[in-house]
Design an enzyme around this catalytic site. Structure first.
Site, PDB file in Angstrom:
ATOM      1  N   HIS A 296      92.074 -28.348  53.947  1.00  9.75           N
ATOM      2  CA  HIS A 296      93.192 -28.893  54.456  1.00  9.75           C
ATOM      3  C   HIS A 296      92.945 -30.686  54.412  1.00  9.75           C
ATOM      4  O   HIS A 296      91.907 -30.859  54.414  1.00  9.75           O
ATOM      5  CB  HIS A 296      93.670 -28.778  56.225  1.00  9.75           C
ATOM      6  CG  HIS A 296      94.218 -27.265  56.125  1.00  9.75           C
ATOM      7  ND1 HIS A 296      95.547 -27.242  56.910  1.00  9.75           N
ATOM      8  CD2 HIS A 296      94.106 -25.936  55.826  1.00  9.75           C
ATOM      9  CE1 HIS A 296      95.741 -26.085  57.259  1.00  9.75           C
ATOM     10  NE2 HIS A 296      94.930 -25.429  56.215  1.00  9.75           N
TER      11      HIS A 296
ATOM     12  N   GLU B 168      88.809 -25.042  63.356  1.00 15.14           N
ATOM     13  CA  GLU B 168      88.119 -24.163  62.668  1.00 15.14           C
ATOM     14  C   GLU B 168      86.546 -24.789  62.532  1.00 15.14           C
ATOM     15  O   GLU B 168      85.948 -24.870  61.587  1.00 15.14           O
ATOM     16  CB  GLU B 168      88.671 -23.982  61.056  1.00 15.14           C
ATOM     17  CG  GLU B 168      89.927 -22.929  61.194  1.00 15.14           C
ATOM     18  CD  GLU B 168      90.019 -22.554  59.795  1.00 15.14           C
ATOM     19  OE1 GLU B 168      89.120 -22.264  58.904  1.00 15.14           O
ATOM     20  OE2 GLU B 168      91.160 -22.051  59.452  1.00 15.14           O
TER      21      GLU B 168
END
Length: 457
Positions: A297, A46
């Site tokens: 995350h 990402e």
């Protein structure tokens, strides 16, 4: 720097332009941390914005001078690999199914979720292939069967790629955001069919399973169970409603580092062994000077020891080329082994369970396609009615309304035709290919079981 140790970090950066909160501040902070680290390989997911990639690359270039930004789909894969070793080859494999183009909010179809990899020559191991992937997100582990199908397709395709790399005599390291908990079917397929070993499990053996009545503390969940997502300690997931499994573990372990030796090592004591000695969840604190986390995350780091023969006589299955070629399309030679190691494989029962999900998705896709094509037919009928009816309303004030209605119906009709016919057939055909492939593979495994049973005393 040591040639008998290999350190790797994987992190989902959550770097969506205009969507991810505090993106620029977080990317700058991530770059600072990576620049001060001693990793040999870094895999990021990402990291969509190329300018962010350039910023991080400039920060880590002294330690990790080699980098690859991978392209896929309409908006890019978001996959990046940084390496201390020269990159000899790189490739990306977009998964055949990544959600629907009509699901704009999820966005998986537009970014083209994929498996990216680089090949480098290690001075001791020889050829090493590093994979970086981000599997399909939507569906969860507790939803309807048809919702799990696309991630299962991703897992099967990824497992085949990793297995093929090992069969070429290469060491394999696979890292990324797999969007699946360890006990899920996609992870079983990846571990069993690809023969990959979970570095976290290897370095944290005999971890007790928490009970729902007494879940671990968020800190213990990170240290003991490797939780990397949906943790109460992450500023972006604190207070988020969690599934029962996530509540049990105080979050989810979705990020992994896998490894395996070549599937054809010489049957001797002279083959270097890649062995994980430490794994830990990192970047769990807040960004210095701010009240938010580095990403939604946490990161995962793994340290591998490279065990070599005591006599120093090293044999590698796929030696590195003496002089790297400048031709970007070359293929490195590998050395086959006359006594290949027996490969672990996915069970016929797991394949049957996978087929159930894929078949449910196949029926769902057919039903959705028929519905969308019916909407297309209705839109065409309404368009004709509007065109004909406009002749009976000569008043000028109503013409703009007819124009807006005509444009809306034309857009909806075009979208439903594309989704129902083009993408609908695309998804059905892709599912058919995987279903037939798995049925053939299951038949071969069952035949192998029968033949082994007939030979046993």
């Amino acid at each position: 720097m040591s040639d008998t140790r290999l350190r790797l970090l994987t992190l989902n950066c959550w770097g969506l332009k205009y969507v991810s909160k505090h993106r620029k501040e977080r990317v700058a902070a991530i770059a600072d941390v990576l620049a001060a680290s001693d990793y040999d390989i870094i895999t990021l997911q990402e990291l969509w914005v190329f300018a962010d990639f350039e910023y991080v690359r400039a920060a880590v270039s002294k330690r990790l001078p080699y980098a690859k930004f991978f392209y896929s789909g309409a908006l890019g894969a978001g996959l990046v690999i940084f390496s201390r070793f020269p990159i000899l080859a790189a490739t990306i494999h977009p998964y055949s199914l990544n959600g629907s183009p009509i699901d704009v909010a999820a966005g998986d179809w537009f970014v083209g979720k994929a498996a990216a990899s680089i090949l480098f020559a290690h001075p001791v191991l020889g050829q090493v292939q590093v994979y970086n992937t981000h599997l399909f997100a939507k569906g969860g582990d507790e939803g309807a069967e048809y919702q799990k199908a696309h991630r299962l397709v991703n897992a099967w395709e990824f497992a085949k790629l990793a297995r093929q790399s090992a069969e070429l005599g290469r060491y394999v390291i696979a890292a990324g955001d797999f969007n699946s908990v360890p006990t899920s079917l996609p992870m079983s397929i990846i571990r069993d069919h690809a023969g990959l070993t979970d570095a976290w499990v290897t370095t944290h053996p005999n971890t007790p399973d928490p009970s729902p009545a007494s879940p671990p503390s968020p800190q213990d969940a990170i240290r003991t169970h490797g939780v990397t997502a949906d943790s109460p300690l992450n500023s972006y997931s604190a207070g988020k409603p969690l599934e029962p499994l996530a509540r049990k573990f105080q979050g989810k372990r979705l990020d992994y580092v896998f490894f395996r030796q070549p599937s054809c090592p010489p049957a001797s004591a002279h083959t270097p062994i890649l062995r994980p000695v430490d794994t830990r969840v990192v970047l769990t604190e807040r960004v210095p000077g701010f009240a938010f986390s580095f990403s939604d995350h946490f990161g995962l780091e793994a340290t591998f020891a490279i065990d070599t023969p005591q006599d120093g006589d090293v044999h590698v299955s796929a030696p590195a080329p003496a002089q790297p070629t400048h031709d970007p399309s070359y293929v490195l030679a590998s050395v086959p082994n006359p006594q290949p190691a027996l490969a672990k494989d996915v069970s016929p029962e797991a394949i049957t369970q996978t087929l159930m999900s894929l078949t449910a998705r196949y029926r769902y896709a057919q039903s959705q396609g028929r519905t969308q094509l019916m909407i297309f037919v209705v839109c065409i009928a309404l368009l004709l009615a509007v065109i004909i009816g406009s002749a009976w309303f000569p008043r000028s004030w109503i013409n703009p309304i007819f124009m807006v209605v005509t444009i809306a119906l034309a857009w909806l009709a075009t979208t439903m035709l594309y989704i129902g016919f083009v993408y609908g057939n695309w998804e059905v055909n892709a599912l058919t290919n995987i279903i037939e492939e798995l049925e053939l593979y299951r038949g071969a495994l069952e035949e192998q079981r029968r033949s082994q049973g007939s030979r046993s005393p």
